[in-house]
Design a protein around this motif. Structure first.
Motif, PDB file in Angstrom:
ATOM      1  N   ASP A   1     -22.721 -21.147  -9.898  1.00 33.41           N
ATOM      2  CA  ASP A   1     -22.487 -20.247  -8.777  1.00 33.41           C
ATOM      3  C   ASP A   1     -23.291 -18.973  -9.049  1.00 33.41           C
ATOM      4  N   ALA A   2     -23.207 -17.995  -8.159  1.00 35.09           N
ATOM      5  CA  ALA A   2     -23.891 -16.719  -8.403  1.00 35.09           C
ATOM      6  C   ALA A   2     -22.947 -15.802  -9.165  1.00 35.09           C
ATOM      7  N   GLY A   3     -23.446 -15.175 -10.187  1.00 30.87           N
ATOM      8  CA  GLY A   3     -22.607 -14.250 -10.945  1.00 30.87           C
ATOM      9  C   GLY A   3     -23.100 -14.152 -12.373  1.00 30.87           C
ATOM     10  N   ASN A   4     -22.633 -13.124 -13.057  1.00 29.70           N
ATOM     11  CA  ASN A   4     -23.116 -12.849 -14.413  1.00 29.70           C
ATOM     12  C   ASN A   4     -22.840 -13.960 -15.409  1.00 29.70           C
ATOM     13  N   PHE A   5     -21.749 -14.714 -15.205  1.00 28.68           N
ATOM     14  CA  PHE A   5     -21.409 -15.782 -16.162  1.00 28.68           C
ATOM     15  C   PHE A   5     -22.585 -16.743 -16.341  1.00 28.68           C
ATOM     16  N   SER A   6     -23.420 -16.900 -15.274  1.00 20.90           N
ATOM     17  CA  SER A   6     -24.526 -17.874 -15.346  1.00 20.90           C
ATOM     18  C   SER A   6     -25.633 -17.384 -16.279  1.00 20.90           C
TER      19      SER A   6
ATOM     20  N   GLY B   1     -28.874 -16.572  -4.196  1.00 21.29           N
ATOM     21  CA  GLY B   1     -27.816 -15.769  -4.795  1.00 21.29           C
ATOM     22  C   GLY B   1     -26.478 -15.787  -4.080  1.00 21.29           C
ATOM     23  N   ALA B   2     -26.222 -16.767  -3.212  1.00 22.96           N
ATOM     24  CA  ALA B   2     -24.939 -16.781  -2.507  1.00 22.96           C
ATOM     25  C   ALA B   2     -23.839 -17.272  -3.430  1.00 22.96           C
ATOM     26  N   MET B   3     -22.720 -16.551  -3.480  1.00 20.82           N
ATOM     27  CA  MET B   3     -21.550 -17.062  -4.180  1.00 20.82           C
ATOM     28  C   MET B   3     -20.942 -18.196  -3.353  1.00 20.82           C
ATOM     29  N   GLY B   4     -20.239 -19.088  -4.036  1.00 23.20           N
ATOM     30  CA  GLY B   4     -19.518 -20.146  -3.324  1.00 23.20           C
ATOM     31  C   GLY B   4     -20.202 -21.501  -3.375  1.00 23.20           C
TER      32      GLY B   4
ATOM     33  N   VAL C   1     -18.559 -21.338 -12.612  1.00 20.27           N
ATOM     34  CA  VAL C   1     -18.283 -20.426 -11.502  1.00 20.27           C
ATOM     35  C   VAL C   1     -17.435 -19.272 -12.025  1.00 20.27           C
ATOM     36  N   GLY C   2     -17.553 -18.121 -11.369  1.00 19.22           N
ATOM     37  CA  GLY C   2     -16.707 -16.986 -11.741  1.00 19.22           C
ATOM     38  C   GLY C   2     -15.363 -17.073 -11.030  1.00 19.22           C
ATOM     39  N   ASP C   3     -14.455 -16.192 -11.431  1.00 18.17           N
ATOM     40  CA  ASP C   3     -13.154 -16.167 -10.752  1.00 18.17           C
ATOM     41  C   ASP C   3     -13.325 -15.702  -9.310  1.00 18.17           C
ATOM     42  N   GLY C   4     -14.353 -14.859  -9.064  1.00 19.40           N
ATOM     43  CA  GLY C   4     -14.636 -14.446  -7.688  1.00 19.40           C
ATOM     44  C   GLY C   4     -15.131 -15.622  -6.862  1.00 19.40           C
ATOM     45  N   GLY C   5     -16.139 -16.297  -7.351  1.00 16.64           N
ATOM     46  CA  GLY C   5     -16.744 -17.417  -6.598  1.00 16.64           C
ATOM     47  C   GLY C   5     -15.801 -18.585  -6.415  1.00 16.64           C
ATOM     48  N   PHE C   6     -14.931 -18.834  -7.426  1.00 13.59           N
ATOM     49  CA  PHE C   6     -14.056 -20.006  -7.326  1.00 13.59           C
ATOM     50  C   PHE C   6     -13.081 -19.871  -6.167  1.00 13.59           C
ATOM     51  N   LEU C   7     -12.607 -18.649  -5.935  1.00 18.56           N
ATOM     52  CA  LEU C   7     -11.636 -18.518  -4.836  1.00 18.56           C
ATOM     53  C   LEU C   7     -12.337 -18.355  -3.481  1.00 18.56           C
ATOM     54  N   MET C   8     -13.661 -18.420  -3.457  1.00 10.01           N
ATOM     55  CA  MET C   8     -14.354 -18.457  -2.151  1.00 10.01           C
ATOM     56  C   MET C   8     -14.376 -19.886  -1.602  1.00 10.01           C
ATOM     57  N   THR C   9     -14.766 -20.845  -2.413  1.00  6.44           N
ATOM     58  CA  THR C   9     -14.906 -22.223  -1.900  1.00  6.44           C
ATOM     59  C   THR C   9     -14.243 -23.243  -2.821  1.00  6.44           C
TER      60      THR C   9
ATOM     61  N   ASN D   1     -12.902 -16.593 -16.112  1.00  2.00           N
ATOM     62  CA  ASN D   1     -11.882 -15.650 -15.642  1.00  2.00           C
ATOM     63  C   ASN D   1     -12.005 -14.350 -16.432  1.00  2.00           C
ATOM     64  N   ASN D   2     -12.700 -13.378 -15.831  1.00  2.00           N
ATOM     65  CA  ASN D   2     -12.788 -12.052 -16.461  1.00  2.00           C
ATOM     66  C   ASN D   2     -12.077 -11.010 -15.598  1.00  2.00           C
ATOM     67  N   ALA D   3     -11.265 -11.501 -14.628  1.00  2.00           N
ATOM     68  CA  ALA D   3     -10.452 -10.628 -13.772  1.00  2.00           C
ATOM     69  C   ALA D   3     -11.296  -9.582 -13.050  1.00  2.00           C
ATOM     70  N   SER D   4     -12.501  -9.989 -12.665  1.00  2.00           N
ATOM     71  CA  SER D   4     -13.392  -8.999 -12.040  1.00  2.00           C
ATOM     72  C   SER D   4     -14.499  -9.693 -11.249  1.00  2.00           C
ATOM     73  N   PHE D   5     -14.946  -9.019 -10.183  1.00  2.00           N
ATOM     74  CA  PHE D   5     -16.254  -9.355  -9.611  1.00  2.00           C
ATOM     75  C   PHE D   5     -17.267  -8.720 -10.574  1.00  2.00           C
ATOM     76  N   GLY D   6     -17.479  -9.410 -11.695  1.00  2.00           N
ATOM     77  CA  GLY D   6     -18.107  -8.802 -12.859  1.00  2.00           C
ATOM     78  C   GLY D   6     -19.511  -8.262 -12.613  1.00  2.00           C
ATOM     79  N   THR D   7     -20.305  -8.993 -11.855  1.00  2.00           N
ATOM     80  CA  THR D   7     -21.685  -8.544 -11.633  1.00  2.00           C
ATOM     81  C   THR D   7     -21.699  -7.172 -10.959  1.00  2.00           C
ATOM     82  N   ILE D   8     -20.799  -7.004 -10.013  1.00  2.00           N
ATOM     83  CA  ILE D   8     -20.773  -5.739  -9.274  1.00  2.00           C
ATOM     84  C   ILE D   8     -20.208  -4.641 -10.168  1.00  2.00           C
ATOM     85  N   ARG D   9     -19.231  -5.019 -10.997  1.00  2.00           N
ATOM     86  CA  ARG D   9     -18.697  -4.069 -11.984  1.00  2.00           C
ATOM     87  C   ARG D   9     -19.832  -3.590 -12.903  1.00  2.00           C
TER      88      ARG D   9
HETATM   89  C1  LIG Z   1     -21.216 -14.689  -0.620  1.00  2.00           C
HETATM   90  C2  LIG Z   1     -21.512 -13.520  -1.513  1.00  2.00           C
HETATM   91  N1  LIG Z   1     -20.762 -12.409  -1.430  1.00  2.00           N
HETATM   92  C3  LIG Z   1     -21.007 -11.345  -2.227  1.00  2.00           C
HETATM   93  C4  LIG Z   1     -22.035 -11.386  -3.120  1.00  2.00           C
HETATM   94  C5  LIG Z   1     -22.327 -10.176  -4.013  1.00  2.00           C
HETATM   95  N2  LIG Z   1     -21.989 -10.538  -5.401  1.00  2.00           N
HETATM   96  C6  LIG Z   1     -22.915 -10.968  -6.272  1.00  2.00           C
HETATM   97  S1  LIG Z   1     -22.276 -11.362  -7.753  1.00  2.00           S
HETATM   98  C7  LIG Z   1     -20.736 -10.903  -7.272  1.00  2.00           C
HETATM   99  C8  LIG Z   1     -19.569 -10.984  -8.215  1.00  2.00           C
HETATM  100  C9  LIG Z   1     -19.348 -12.350  -8.777  1.00  2.00           C
HETATM  101  O1  LIG Z   1     -18.113 -12.352  -9.397  1.00  2.00           O
HETATM  102  P1  LIG Z   1     -17.583 -13.619 -10.177  1.00  2.00           P
HETATM  103  O2  LIG Z   1     -17.716 -14.830  -9.347  1.00  2.00           O
HETATM  104  O3  LIG Z   1     -16.216 -13.326 -10.665  1.00  2.00           O
HETATM  105  O4  LIG Z   1     -18.608 -13.763 -11.396  1.00  2.00           O
HETATM  106  P2  LIG Z   1     -18.973 -12.673 -12.520  1.00  2.00           P
HETATM  107  O5  LIG Z   1     -20.051 -11.794 -11.978  1.00  2.00           O
HETATM  108  O6  LIG Z   1     -17.705 -11.936 -12.884  1.00  2.00           O
HETATM  109  O7  LIG Z   1     -19.493 -13.481 -13.683  1.00  2.00           O
HETATM  110  C10 LIG Z   1     -20.724 -10.470  -5.949  1.00  2.00           C
HETATM  111  C11 LIG Z   1     -19.513 -10.027  -5.232  1.00  2.00           C
HETATM  112  C12 LIG Z   1     -22.825 -12.562  -3.147  1.00  2.00           C
HETATM  113  N3  LIG Z   1     -23.866 -12.696  -3.954  1.00  2.00           N
HETATM  114  N4  LIG Z   1     -22.526 -13.619  -2.354  1.00  2.00           N
END
Ligand SMILES: Cc1ncc(C[n+]2csc(CCOP(=O)(O)OP(=O)(O)O)c2C)c(N)n1
Length: 558
Positions: free
Chosen positions: A390-395, A416-419, A441-449, A469-477
């Motif tokens: 998925d999209a996110g820092n974990f990758s 870069g779409a999450m989900g 997948v991140g905890d954010g992306g998993f609860l999207m799809t 599971n890092n309890a955060s939308f980590g990339t944005i953090r």
């Molecule tokens: C559909 C969608 N919404 C918002 C974003 C912006 N965005 C990029 S990474 C991210 C956070 C991802 O969080 P998580 O899935 O928990 O993974 P982490 O970054 O913590 O590893 C967000 C909100 C995006 N890329 N795609």
């Protein structure tokens, strides 16, 4: 022969070799569902959300190079599916999205859930067609597939007014259109070969055109014949064996500045089958827009691409795989007399840089990060496993620390779409029931799809899902800590118990709490015959594969 337009539609899809369609049903295309009910050439995969259906179709297309097909309902169904349409455009992936529509006599009256799809998808789709008469349907479908597949591949929307689908018709199927061959590869290769012979520090930058096994074989043969280090564009890291001496790295998200500086030392960049997008070029810095620092040869089969954003000294319109095959086949004596000690030193320099940075080091504070899982996967995965991110820092840990074998396949969203992760895992498992399918997948992306886990269970797809599971939308953090250190807002997540949630769906739920659990639990997950969700309790302090929150705050304040 007279039949319903809906039945003719299925005949057209069969003629175009469509093995399965992904859908969320809608009242606007009941007759299509009824037509599918009577046919066993096409499987129907019922999804839980239209984004899931579109992303599954997109994944099917990524892995097969055939167009993916989804059916969704009008208005809300179509807009829910739009993430897949956008991603198909960003990722150059052929997608045909069929949308049920209000009957013709209601069009333009603001009817229930009516949408003007030409306006809505104007910036996303390559083509939007409305089937106003049953007689025109076969022609429109042939056009839709041809447009979706032609360079640069992308999304097409076919709108089906409900009453047209019910009409009787005698129209015949129109056969798939032959694809236009771009035929000047031999001439162009002969013209470019002397440049390669003269280059001391060339780089071959390769994009998604080399996804298939045949194209990868061409890539490896030609790179070896031509003594070219291979650098892969964003999310294409699987296309060349990462331990091969010619492997030169991955142009992922914001790679280290010294890696960009290393690439900048190249005197010739041969970019083949890539659009040289923003992420791969590190924000249009390598090769630099609008004028690159080194000689740029840009090869693509879409005339709009070579040299468009970044001025290529040699824009080449050719089929990328055919071009590289021709180039590799040119008599070695004609190309390589100039291959010198300098070239060999360059190859070792580039490969040495990326190899030295691959091994994962456990964090000194003993905390758990996704590196532990990636290291475990490196030990237990089959050589031909499919990995999905998925999209996110974990990758980032996968891109940095995992050595793709050349037979592994990676599915990820270039756009870069999450989900994507969960739907992609379902589509991949349906295609390759014998292969390991691992999705991260991140905890954010998993609860999207993640609700498509129900689809995996429904169709018996044994996906292995690792949720960070890092309890955060980590990339944005991470971005917040860079720009507004210590002032995080809107990024904390209160999560469910993912392992328990998985069990509620009918999957096995496991958990990794400490680095020492990573290997045994990963082995257990892979050995499990059905779908498994592994919740990985990651420390947020280790916010990315490259930095901690403490480091980011220190750097931001200094
Ligand atoms: C559909 C969608 N919404 C918002 C974003 C912006 N965005 C990029 S990474 C991210 C956070 C991802 O969080 P998580 O899935 O928990 O993974 P982490 O970054 O913590 O590893 C967000 C909100 C995006 N890329 N795609």
């Amino acid at each position: 022969m007279t039949r319903r337009c809906a039945d003719l539609l299925i005949d057209c899809l069969v003629a175009h070799g469509v093995p399965r369609v992904f859908c969320v049903p809608g009242e606007s295309f009941l007759s299509v569902l009824d037509a599918l009910h009577q046919r066993d050439e096409i499987a129907t995969i019922t999804c839980r959300h239209e984004s899931g259906a579109a992303l599954m179709a997109l994944t099917h297309a990524k892995l097969t190079a055939a167009a993916g097909v989804a059916f969704v309902s009008r208005g809300p169904g179509a807009t829910n599916a739009s993430i897949g349409v956008h991603l198909a455009e960003q990722d150059a992936t052929p997608l045909v999205l069929f949308v049920g529509h209000v009957p013709r006599h209601e069009i333009g009256r603001s009817a229930f859930q009516e949408v003007d799809y030409a306006k809505t998808f104007a910036d996303l789709a390559k083509w939007v067609a409305v089937v106003h008469e049953a007689e025109r349907l076969p022609e429109i479908i042939a056009q839709a597939f041809a447009i979706a597949l032609s360079p640069t591949p992308g999304p097409v929307i076919v709108v089906l007014p409900e009453d047209v689908l019910d009409e009787p018709t005698t129209a015949a199927v129109v056969a798939p259109r032959p694809m236009l061959g771009i035929g000047n590869a031999p001439t162009m290769a002969a013209a470019i070969a002397p440049l390669l012979a003269a280059a001391e520090r060339p780089l071959l930058v390769v994009g998604g055109a080399f996804a298939s096994a045949d194209a990868r074989a061409v890539l490896q043969r030609s790179a070896e014949a031509l003594h070219l280090p291979v650098v892969l564009t964003f999310k294409r890291q699987d296309q060349f064996p990462n331990r091969h001496p010619l492997y030169g790295g991955h142009l992922g998200f914001k790679i280290a500045p010294d890696q960009v500086a290393l690439y900048e030392e190249a005197d010739l960049v041969l970019a083949v089958g890539t659009r040289l997008g923003e992420v791969s070029t590190q924000g249009y810095r390598f090769p630099r827009a609008p004028q690159p620092r080194q000689t740029l040869v840009h090869v693509h089969d879409d005339p709009q691409v070579p040299g468009r954003v970044i001025a290529a000294h040699h824009p080449v319109l050719a089929d990328p795989v055919a071009f590289l095959a021709e180039l590799g086949a040119i008599e070695a004596a004609a190309v390589l007399p100039a291959v010198s000690g300098t070239r060999d030193k360059w190859i070792k320099h580039v490969h040495g840089y990326v190899s030295a940075r691959r091994p994962w080091q456990p964090p000194a504070d003993g905390a758990l990060d996704m590196g532990a899982v990636v290291a475990a996967l490196g030990e237990c995965l089959d050589e031909d496993a499919v990995l999905i991110t998925d999209a996110g820092n974990f990758s980032g840990w996968l891109h940095r620390h995992f050595a793709f074998s050349g037979r592994h396949q990676l599915v990820g969203a270039v756009g870069g779409a999450m989900g994507l992760a969960m739907p992609a895992a379902v589509a991949t498992g349906l295609l390759y029931p014998q292969r390991q399918v691992v999705t991260m997948v991140g905890d954010g992306g998993f609860l999207m799809t993640g609700s498509e886990l129900a689809t995996a269970i429904q169709y018996g797809v044994p996906v292995k899902v690792f949720v960070c599971n890092n309890a955060s939308f980590g990339t944005i953090r991470m971005h917040q800590e860079r720009s507004y250190p210590g002032r995080n807002h809107g990024t904390d997540l209160h999560n469910p118990d993912f392992a328990a949630l998985a069990r509620a769906y009918g999957a096995t739920g496991l958990r990794i709490e400490h680095a020492a659990d990573a290997l045994p639990v990963t082995r257990e997950a892979l050995a499990c015959p059905g779908a498994v969700v592994v919740e990985v309790m990651c420390a947020l302090e280790h916010i990315s594969a490259f930095s901690t929150i403490t480091d980011l705050r220190r750097a931001a304040r200094s």
